[in-house]
Design a protein around this motif. Structure first.
Motif, PDB file in Angstrom:
ATOM      1  N   MET A   1       0.841  -1.202   0.000  1.00  0.00           N
ATOM      2  CA  MET A   1       0.000   0.000   0.000  1.00  0.00           C
ATOM      3  C   MET A   1       0.873   1.248   0.000  1.00  0.00           C
ATOM      4  N   THR A   2       0.500   2.235  -0.807  1.00  0.00           N
ATOM      5  CA  THR A   2       1.266   3.478  -0.872  1.00  0.00           C
ATOM      6  C   THR A   2       1.073   4.294   0.404  1.00  0.00           C
ATOM      7  N   VAL A   3       2.161   4.791   0.940  1.00  0.00           N
ATOM      8  CA  VAL A   3       2.095   5.613   2.150  1.00  0.00           C
ATOM      9  C   VAL A   3       1.992   7.080   1.740  1.00  0.00           C
ATOM     10  N   PRO A   4       0.895   7.777   2.099  1.00  0.00           N
ATOM     11  CA  PRO A   4       0.760   9.188   1.740  1.00  0.00           C
ATOM     12  C   PRO A   4       1.730  10.060   2.530  1.00  0.00           C
ATOM     13  N   VAL A   5       2.269  11.079   1.861  1.00  0.00           N
ATOM     14  CA  VAL A   5       3.227  11.981   2.499  1.00  0.00           C
ATOM     15  C   VAL A   5       2.856  13.425   2.206  1.00  0.00           C
ATOM     16  N   LEU A   6       2.841  14.245   3.245  1.00  0.00           N
ATOM     17  CA  LEU A   6       2.671  15.692   3.107  1.00  0.00           C
ATOM     18  C   LEU A   6       3.990  16.330   3.493  1.00  0.00           C
ATOM     19  N   THR A   7       4.585  17.088   2.590  1.00  0.00           N
ATOM     20  CA  THR A   7       5.824  17.790   2.918  1.00  0.00           C
ATOM     21  C   THR A   7       5.532  19.275   3.091  1.00  0.00           C
ATOM     22  N   ILE A   8       6.147  19.870   4.114  1.00  0.00           N
ATOM     23  CA  ILE A   8       6.035  21.309   4.345  1.00  0.00           C
ATOM     24  C   ILE A   8       7.444  21.860   4.448  1.00  0.00           C
ATOM     25  N   ASP A   9       7.890  22.508   3.373  1.00  0.00           N
ATOM     26  CA  ASP A   9       9.222  23.096   3.324  1.00  0.00           C
ATOM     27  C   ASP A   9       9.146  24.608   3.504  1.00  0.00           C
ATOM     28  N   GLY A  10      10.300  25.216   3.760  1.00  0.00           N
ATOM     29  CA  GLY A  10      10.346  26.661   3.882  1.00  0.00           C
ATOM     30  C   GLY A  10      11.504  27.098   4.749  1.00  0.00           C
ATOM     31  N   PRO A  11      11.770  28.389   4.800  1.00  0.00           N
ATOM     32  CA  PRO A  11      12.881  28.918   5.600  1.00  0.00           C
ATOM     33  C   PRO A  11      12.609  28.842   7.092  1.00  0.00           C
ATOM     34  N   SER A  12      13.654  28.989   7.876  1.00  0.00           N
ATOM     35  CA  SER A  12      13.534  28.950   9.326  1.00  0.00           C
ATOM     36  C   SER A  12      12.618  30.053   9.840  1.00  0.00           C
ATOM     37  N   GLY A  13      11.748  29.703  10.797  1.00  0.00           N
ATOM     38  CA  GLY A  13      10.883  30.690  11.422  1.00  0.00           C
ATOM     39  C   GLY A  13       9.575  30.941  10.709  1.00  0.00           C
ATOM     40  N   ALA A  14       9.286  30.178   9.662  1.00  0.00           N
ATOM     41  CA  ALA A  14       8.047  30.381   8.906  1.00  0.00           C
ATOM     42  C   ALA A  14       6.854  29.720   9.584  1.00  0.00           C
ATOM     43  N   GLY A  15       7.110  28.898  10.601  1.00  0.00           N
ATOM     44  CA  GLY A  15       6.026  28.224  11.313  1.00  0.00           C
ATOM     45  C   GLY A  15       5.835  26.778  10.898  1.00  0.00           C
ATOM     46  N   LYS A  16       6.812  26.224  10.194  1.00  0.00           N
ATOM     47  CA  LYS A  16       6.686  24.852   9.681  1.00  0.00           C
ATOM     48  C   LYS A  16       6.423  23.839  10.788  1.00  0.00           C
ATOM     49  N   GLY A  17       7.196  23.934  11.873  1.00  0.00           N
ATOM     50  CA  GLY A  17       7.077  22.945  12.937  1.00  0.00           C
ATOM     51  C   GLY A  17       5.714  22.955  13.594  1.00  0.00           C
ATOM     52  N   THR A  18       5.247  24.142  13.985  1.00  0.00           N
ATOM     53  CA  THR A  18       3.953  24.262  14.651  1.00  0.00           C
ATOM     54  C   THR A  18       2.829  23.773  13.747  1.00  0.00           C
ATOM     55  N   VAL A  19       2.862  24.200  12.495  1.00  0.00           N
ATOM     56  CA  VAL A  19       1.817  23.804  11.541  1.00  0.00           C
ATOM     57  C   VAL A  19       1.887  22.307  11.263  1.00  0.00           C
ATOM     58  N   GLN A 112      18.577   8.531   4.675  1.00  0.00           N
ATOM     59  CA  GLN A 112      17.840   7.300   4.896  1.00  0.00           C
ATOM     60  C   GLN A 112      17.113   7.306   6.234  1.00  0.00           C
ATOM     61  N   LYS A 113      17.722   7.937   7.246  1.00  0.00           N
ATOM     62  CA  LYS A 113      17.074   8.023   8.551  1.00  0.00           C
ATOM     63  C   LYS A 113      15.755   8.788   8.434  1.00  0.00           C
ATOM     64  N   GLN A 114      15.742   9.804   7.574  1.00  0.00           N
ATOM     65  CA  GLN A 114      14.521  10.577   7.373  1.00  0.00           C
ATOM     66  C   GLN A 114      13.472   9.758   6.611  1.00  0.00           C
ATOM     67  N   ARG A 115      13.905   9.057   5.574  1.00  0.00           N
ATOM     68  CA  ARG A 115      12.966   8.271   4.770  1.00  0.00           C
ATOM     69  C   ARG A 115      12.351   7.123   5.549  1.00  0.00           C
ATOM     70  N   ASP A 116      13.025   6.688   6.586  1.00  0.00           N
ATOM     71  CA  ASP A 116      12.500   5.602   7.411  1.00  0.00           C
ATOM     72  C   ASP A 116      11.249   6.005   8.181  1.00  0.00           C
ATOM     73  N   PHE A 117      10.967   7.290   8.256  1.00  0.00           N
ATOM     74  CA  PHE A 117       9.760   7.762   8.948  1.00  0.00           C
ATOM     75  C   PHE A 117       8.502   7.552   8.094  1.00  0.00           C
ATOM     76  N   LYS A 118       8.689   7.218   6.832  1.00  0.00           N
ATOM     77  CA  LYS A 118       7.563   7.041   5.913  1.00  0.00           C
ATOM     78  C   LYS A 118       6.902   5.685   6.129  1.00  0.00           C
ATOM     79  N   VAL A 119       5.941   5.648   7.038  1.00  0.00           N
ATOM     80  CA  VAL A 119       5.187   4.432   7.343  1.00  0.00           C
ATOM     81  C   VAL A 119       3.706   4.797   7.497  1.00  0.00           C
ATOM     82  N   LEU A 120       2.864   3.784   7.353  1.00  0.00           N
ATOM     83  CA  LEU A 120       1.425   4.002   7.488  1.00  0.00           C
ATOM     84  C   LEU A 120       1.064   4.461   8.896  1.00  0.00           C
TER      85      LEU A 120
END
Length: 218
Positions: A1-19, A112-120
């Motif tokens: 089954m395909t694992v859906p991924v939402l990426t939120i990129d941007g510069p530091s302080g844009a609110g990425k973490g909170t959002v 690879q450590k980051q890609r390992d987070f891609k799970v259902l």
């Protein structure tokens, strides 16, 4: 089954973490804060006393460090069993993280450590190159930004609330310099993915940004 991924990129302080954390909780998805990974490496490198401008030394630290994340309402990061969360927001940590993140071998080790987070059931990943390099196949991509002045003010307020002495003008200069360095680096520079949705949060509330991101889901 395909694992859906939402990426939120941007510069530091844009609110990425909170959002990103809020969206992950609402969707009940896994969460990856790539910025914490690089900042954790910065802390590890400083603790190890290695030359941050020496790629082999920093790469060795990256290979050996063990990270664990507790993603509740607030993100808690453990480096080799020690809670280092309070060290991550420091400007000194951010500056080193931006430098070491430019090393190709360091990025290779941590990729690879980051890609390992891609799970259902799915993953919300925030950073600077989640949609362009780490998860180019992501289901939905967002580029979240804000003016350098607004981002500096947010960081200044965060530090003051934590009792950390801060200088707004200095933070603004450091953010502008970091933006330049991140955008011009040869390996995985900060840029907007061609298929990303651009959101400028300069005059938006966090709640409004979260709602706009969630509205992107069919």
């Amino acid at each position: 089954m395909t694992v859906p991924v939402l990426t939120i990129d941007g510069p530091s302080g844009a609110g990425k973490g909170t959002v990103s954390r809020a969206v992950a909780r609402k969707l009940d998805w896994n969460y990856l804060d790539s910025g914490s990974i690089y900042r954790s490496l910065a802390v590890a490198a400083l603790v190890a006393g290695v030359d941050i401008n020496d790629e082999p030394s920093v790469t060795a630290v990256a290979e050996e460090m063990k990270l664990a994340f507790d993603c509740g309402d607030e993100l808690t990061v453990f480096l080799n069993g020690e809670n280092i969360t309070s060290q991550l927001p420091l400007e000194s940590t951010a500056k080193v993280a931006s430098i070491v993140a430019a090393w190709p071998e360091v990025r290779r080790v941590l990729l690879q450590k980051q890609r390992d987070f891609k799970v259902l059931p799915g993953l919300v990943a925030d950073g600077r190159d989640m949609g362009t390099v780490v998860f180019p196949e992501a289901t939905i991509k967002v580029f979240l930004t804000a003016s350098a002045e607004e981002r500096a003010l947010r960081r200044y307020k965060q530090l003051k609330e934590k009792g950390i002495d801060a200088n707004l003008a200095q933070i603004t200069c450091e953010i502008e310099e970091r933006d330049r360095r991140d955008s011009e680096r040869a390996s995985a520079p900060l840029k907007i993915a061609e298929d990303a949705v651009l959101i400028d949060s300069s005059s938006m509330s966090i709640e409004s940004v979260i709602a706009e991101v969630l509205a992107l889901f069919p």
